[in-house]
Design a protein around this motif. Structure first.
Motif, PDB file in Angstrom:
ATOM      1  N   SER A 312       0.820  -1.214   0.000  1.00  0.00           N
ATOM      2  CA  SER A 312       0.000   0.000   0.000  1.00  0.00           C
ATOM      3  C   SER A 312       0.855   1.266   0.000  1.00  0.00           C
ATOM      4  O   SER A 312       0.377   2.330  -0.396  1.00  0.00           O
ATOM      5  CB  SER A 312      -0.931   0.000   1.215  1.00  0.00           C
ATOM      6  N   ILE A 313       2.126   1.168   0.396  1.00  0.00           N
ATOM      7  CA  ILE A 313       2.989   2.356   0.446  1.00  0.00           C
ATOM      8  C   ILE A 313       3.267   2.905  -0.950  1.00  0.00           C
ATOM      9  O   ILE A 313       3.038   4.102  -1.215  1.00  0.00           O
ATOM     10  CB  ILE A 313       4.290   2.024   1.202  1.00  0.00           C
ATOM     11  N   PRO A 314       3.761   2.092  -1.937  1.00  0.00           N
ATOM     12  CA  PRO A 314       3.952   2.670  -3.281  1.00  0.00           C
ATOM     13  C   PRO A 314       2.654   3.108  -3.933  1.00  0.00           C
ATOM     14  O   PRO A 314       2.637   4.076  -4.703  1.00  0.00           O
ATOM     15  CB  PRO A 314       4.600   1.518  -4.060  1.00  0.00           C
ATOM     16  N   LEU A 315       1.539   2.429  -3.615  1.00  0.00           N
ATOM     17  CA  LEU A 315       0.249   2.855  -4.173  1.00  0.00           C
ATOM     18  C   LEU A 315      -0.134   4.230  -3.642  1.00  0.00           C
ATOM     19  O   LEU A 315      -0.628   5.090  -4.401  1.00  0.00           O
ATOM     20  CB  LEU A 315      -0.814   1.818  -3.834  1.00  0.00           C
ATOM     21  N   ALA A 316       0.106   4.444  -2.343  1.00  0.00           N
ATOM     22  CA  ALA A 316      -0.217   5.763  -1.771  1.00  0.00           C
ATOM     23  C   ALA A 316       0.700   6.856  -2.347  1.00  0.00           C
ATOM     24  O   ALA A 316       0.252   7.981  -2.615  1.00  0.00           O
ATOM     25  CB  ALA A 316      -0.069   5.682  -0.251  1.00  0.00           C
ATOM     26  N   LEU A 317       1.983   6.525  -2.574  1.00  0.00           N
ATOM     27  CA  LEU A 317       2.910   7.503  -3.135  1.00  0.00           C
ATOM     28  C   LEU A 317       2.508   7.869  -4.572  1.00  0.00           C
ATOM     29  O   LEU A 317       2.554   9.040  -4.984  1.00  0.00           O
ATOM     30  CB  LEU A 317       4.336   6.953  -3.109  1.00  0.00           C
ATOM     31  N   ALA A 318       2.111   6.857  -5.342  1.00  0.00           N
ATOM     32  CA  ALA A 318       1.678   7.129  -6.723  1.00  0.00           C
ATOM     33  C   ALA A 318       0.437   7.997  -6.746  1.00  0.00           C
ATOM     34  O   ALA A 318       0.305   8.912  -7.568  1.00  0.00           O
ATOM     35  CB  ALA A 318       1.424   5.796  -7.441  1.00  0.00           C
ATOM     36  N   TRP A 319      -0.472   7.734  -5.837  1.00  0.00           N
ATOM     37  CA  TRP A 319      -1.694   8.551  -5.756  1.00  0.00           C
ATOM     38  C   TRP A 319      -1.350   9.985  -5.363  1.00  0.00           C
ATOM     39  O   TRP A 319      -1.940  10.938  -5.878  1.00  0.00           O
ATOM     40  CB  TRP A 319      -2.643   7.911  -4.773  1.00  0.00           C
ATOM     41  N   ALA A 320      -0.382  10.140  -4.459  1.00  0.00           N
ATOM     42  CA  ALA A 320       0.007  11.488  -4.048  1.00  0.00           C
ATOM     43  C   ALA A 320       0.658  12.246  -5.191  1.00  0.00           C
ATOM     44  O   ALA A 320       0.401  13.448  -5.396  1.00  0.00           O
ATOM     45  CB  ALA A 320       0.971  11.402  -2.855  1.00  0.00           C
ATOM     46  N   ARG A 321       1.519  11.579  -5.956  1.00  0.00           N
ATOM     47  CA  ARG A 321       2.137  12.243  -7.118  1.00  0.00           C
ATOM     48  C   ARG A 321       1.108  12.629  -8.171  1.00  0.00           C
ATOM     49  O   ARG A 321       1.203  13.674  -8.792  1.00  0.00           O
ATOM     50  CB  ARG A 321       3.197  11.312  -7.739  1.00  0.00           C
ATOM     51  N   ARG A 322       0.111  11.774  -8.337  1.00  0.00           N
ATOM     52  CA  ARG A 322      -0.926  12.065  -9.310  1.00  0.00           C
ATOM     53  C   ARG A 322      -1.723  13.303  -8.888  1.00  0.00           C
ATOM     54  O   ARG A 322      -2.073  14.142  -9.704  1.00  0.00           O
ATOM     55  CB  ARG A 322      -1.864  10.872  -9.454  1.00  0.00           C
ATOM     56  N   GLY A 323      -1.963  13.409  -7.582  1.00  0.00           N
ATOM     57  CA  GLY A 323      -2.709  14.579  -7.095  1.00  0.00           C
ATOM     58  C   GLY A 323      -1.905  15.858  -7.207  1.00  0.00           C
ATOM     59  O   GLY A 323      -2.425  16.953  -7.414  1.00  0.00           O
ATOM     60  N   ALA A 324      -0.563  15.708  -7.042  1.00  0.00           N
ATOM     61  CA  ALA A 324       0.274  16.893  -7.160  1.00  0.00           C
ATOM     62  C   ALA A 324       0.360  17.359  -8.600  1.00  0.00           C
ATOM     63  O   ALA A 324       0.533  18.533  -8.869  1.00  0.00           O
ATOM     64  CB  ALA A 324       1.673  16.570  -6.627  1.00  0.00           C
TER      65      ALA A 324
END
Length: 324
Positions: A312-324
């Motif tokens: 879930s950690i890389p998934l959360a990071l990818a989601w955060a980059r997408r939001g940025a």
């Protein structure tokens, strides 16, 4: 062996697919500006975006599989183990004095051999109870302490020998030893859960404590005593009168012991009568029940749960980059 504790949780597996099919697509309030030359200018960026979306979807799928795997609770079941039960405490005091070698209850068998057969089957039926064995003659001694291991108690009874505790009969001391063992029991005493089954073919001829006095102490301690008198019926002499006797029972004392403690006195002149006596005691003091078993289980749900947390950690990071 591997065991799934909650298999019905696997029904959650298609939930994300159902949500995607049933839920309407997300609406956007932004105004779209059609620029036909953009696709020609940046095809690589669009393709990278689609690959990133596929990777995120695959990662989410793996994450969901791991969560469902944890939810069904995979376990490793060990070997069956007995469960300790809280039943009655049954002490059996068996007379092994010299007179128990008389053969008058079942053909070629002496009195002790008959008792070993019948009482042995009684012990085997006491599932869930703790049974102890006292052998007494001139003096009593503890042959088997209170234990749920019925097979061992029965084996100790089968090994009993006439005369090994002396030729005389110490009824009062046998009751006294039973009281001592119950007081020393680390599990404590509870009135109504402890019985003593005292079997003899004679009268009190040895020992320090009078039998009736010992019975009064037993009553104060909450110990119920069932007394059994064994041995053949008295022989008849001339004119139908009683002549010699093959039984030297003091039935008055045995009845007094039982009455003082709330128990009962039984008389058995042969093997069939003795079986009926033990069957009657079984009915008066029913055993706790069949032995219960359980299989120790080692939980393994934490392994897929930990893997899901890590993914879930890389998934959360990818989601955060997408939001940025």
């Amino acid at each position: 062996m591997i065991h799934i504790a909650w298999p019905w949780m696997a029904l959650l597996l298609p939930l994300p697919w159902l949500v995607r099919r049933v839920a309407p697509p997300a609406a956007t309030g932004a105004v779209a500006l059609f620029l036909p030359f953009v696709a020609a200018l940046a095809p690589t960026g669009a393709e990278d975006g689609r690959r990133g979306a596929r990777r995120a979807l695959a990662l989410f799928g793996v994450l969901w599989l791991l969560l469902v795997a944890a939810a069904v609770r995979p376990q490793w079941l060990g070997d069956p183990q007995p469960v300790p039960t809280t039943g009655r405490r049954v002490l059996m005091a068996i007379d092994v004095s010299g007179s128990m070698q008389t053969r008058d209850m079942a053909g070629s068998l002496d009195r002790l051999q008959v008792v070993q057969q019948v009482a042995g089957r009684f012990i085997a039926r006491r599932h869930g109870d703790r049974v102890g064995l006292i052998l007494f003659g001139t003096r009593p001694y503890l042959q088997a302490p209170l234990t749920p291991d019925l097979a061992t108690v029965r084996e100790f009874l089968d090994q009993a020998v006439v005369g090994e505790a002396g030729p005389q009969t110490a009824l009062g001391d046998a009751i006294g030893l039973a009281l001592k063992r119950l007081r020393d029991d680390p599990r404590g005493a509870h009135k109504g859960d402890t019985v003593l089954i005292l079997l003899t073919d004679g009268r009190n001829t040895a020992g320090v404590m009078p039998p009736v006095q010992a019975a009064r102490h037993a009553a104060d301690a909450g110990l119920k005593i069932y007394t059994i008198g064994v041995g053949g019926a008295p022989e008849r002499g001339f004119f139908g009168l009683f002549g010699g006797s093959r039984s030297d029972l003091d039935e008055a004392t045995l009845k007094a012991i039982a009455e003082a403690t709330g128990g009962a006195y039984f008389r058995a002149t042969d093997a069939a009568a003795l079986r009926q006596v033990y069957a009657r005691i079984d009915a008066l003091e029913p055993a706790a029940g069949r032995d219960q078993w359980y299989r120790p289980a080692t939980e393994y749900y934490d392994w897929p749960l930990a893997a899901a947390l890590v993914l879930s950690i890389p998934l959360a990071l990818a989601w955060a980059r997408r939001g940025a």
